[in-house]
Design an enzyme around this catalytic site. Sequence first.
Site, PDB file in Angstrom:
ATOM      1  N   SER A 114       0.820  -1.144   0.029  1.00  0.00           N
ATOM      2  CA  SER A 114      -0.009  -0.034   0.029  1.00  0.00           C
ATOM      3  C   SER A 114       0.853   1.224   0.093  1.00  0.00           C
ATOM      4  O   SER A 114       1.951   1.228   0.668  1.00  0.00           O
ATOM      5  CB  SER A 114      -0.890  -0.120   1.232  1.00  0.00           C
ATOM      6  OG  SER A 114      -1.383   1.245   1.372  1.00  0.00           O
ATOM      7  N   TYR A 138      -1.548   0.524  10.373  1.00  0.00           N
ATOM      8  CA  TYR A 138      -1.603  -0.344   9.059  1.00  0.00           C
ATOM      9  C   TYR A 138      -0.555  -0.155   8.048  1.00  0.00           C
ATOM     10  O   TYR A 138       0.113  -1.108   7.545  1.00  0.00           O
ATOM     11  CB  TYR A 138      -2.954   0.354   8.401  1.00  0.00           C
ATOM     12  CG  TYR A 138      -3.173  -0.161   6.921  1.00  0.00           C
ATOM     13  CD1 TYR A 138      -3.623  -1.672   6.654  1.00  0.00           C
ATOM     14  CD2 TYR A 138      -2.981   0.656   6.062  1.00  0.00           C
ATOM     15  CE1 TYR A 138      -3.616  -1.946   5.469  1.00  0.00           C
ATOM     16  CE2 TYR A 138      -3.223   0.175   4.593  1.00  0.00           C
ATOM     17  CZ  TYR A 138      -3.323  -1.197   4.370  1.00  0.00           C
ATOM     18  OH  TYR A 138      -3.525  -1.573   2.963  1.00  0.00           O
ATOM     19  N   LYS A 142       2.220  -3.173   6.663  1.00  0.00           N
ATOM     20  CA  LYS A 142       2.654  -3.438   5.473  1.00  0.00           C
ATOM     21  C   LYS A 142       4.204  -3.371   5.306  1.00  0.00           C
ATOM     22  O   LYS A 142       4.795  -4.192   4.339  1.00  0.00           O
ATOM     23  CB  LYS A 142       2.048  -2.472   4.441  1.00  0.00           C
ATOM     24  CG  LYS A 142       0.420  -2.736   4.433  1.00  0.00           C
ATOM     25  CD  LYS A 142       0.116  -3.765   3.687  1.00  0.00           C
ATOM     26  CE  LYS A 142      -1.271  -4.275   3.718  1.00  0.00           C
ATOM     27  NZ  LYS A 142      -1.858  -5.578   3.014  1.00  0.00           N
TER      28      LYS A 142
END
Length: 345
Positions: A114, A138, A142
Amino acid sequence: MAILVVGGAGYIGSHVARALRRSGYEVVLYDNLSTGFRRLAQGFELVVGDIADQARPRPVLARADAVMHFAAHAYVGESVTNPRKYFHNNVAASLTLLDSALDAGIRRFVFSSSCAVYGVPKNIPITEQTQRQPVNPYGVSKLFFENALEAYARAYGLRSVCLRYFNAAGADESGEIGELHDPETHLIPLALAASAANGPELQIHGCDYPTSDGTCIRDYIHVNDLADAHVRALHHLEADKESGAESLAINLGTGRGHSVLEVIEAVESVTGRRVRRKLGPRRPGDPPALVADPAKAQSVLGWTARRNLTDMVSSAWAWMQKGSQYPRIGPQSAAKLPAALRARL
Ligand code: UDP
């Protein structure tokens, strides 16, 4: 050749599964259905299981030549309030999956990464060389997995591609599948819902950003353009296998940014209806602008986005109308607006 699509009953995974099948691959889906939907997996072999489970995926991994991993929690705000959920699934359980794949002899792995790995970049557009400094759990999760893939390439000869998505949007042109999240927090489905006669109002998260119209700018990318890039990533891993271990990272975006207000205008022009909206405060963790430099995707994968914002909005609208698939809206911020913002309503 068989591909195991982990998280294949989710929004992006289900589109990639169809693109793989159209390209002649045998596809098996693996999903715990925690945020995925059986209806998105229709027509495919689906094994229901969790990535934290070592035994459950073993038989399907034994049949697979490559793994594509989409099974992640992906709400930035939730990752701030409930980081353990994110580290547990996106890091710990994902490593279990990676090890299971490695133990099954798999050496080709495509990972859903991402643009959240970049955090709040100083310069736009964002290249793959831009420093990775995520600003929420988040993005950190990743980045951790990207680093693991790099280490596994060096140590175990794994070949992987991390595809760093910008803002996925739109739906398969067949109308069979499209964006499904519960709750829905993404701009395009919420703006479409807000154009319905009695639809819930869209809240614009901040209009005081240092951008041309004060709202955030994002690089929206059609989900089927993303799907095409996954097929190309797999071809790349197959074609260059003599060159040994590799861990590539590639941005997937159009290279064009659109503000929240521009997206609303696109929705109004596609639906022919007004998007009912109100101005709200900034959403914590939202960078002002995120736009990809997609040059590496072009040079390495021969990929460029073919669909524009109107294509994304109109395919999402077709999908929403076809299934009466109006999103379930998450709790909106009830924060009181400052007078200056109210005046702009
Ligand atoms: N956004 C908004 N109202 C909403 C949902 C999103 O103003 O109800 C804005 C959000 O602040 C961001 C952009 O739309 O600037 C895209 O947000 P989305 O949640 O779709 O994707 P994200 O960028 O978080 O991955």
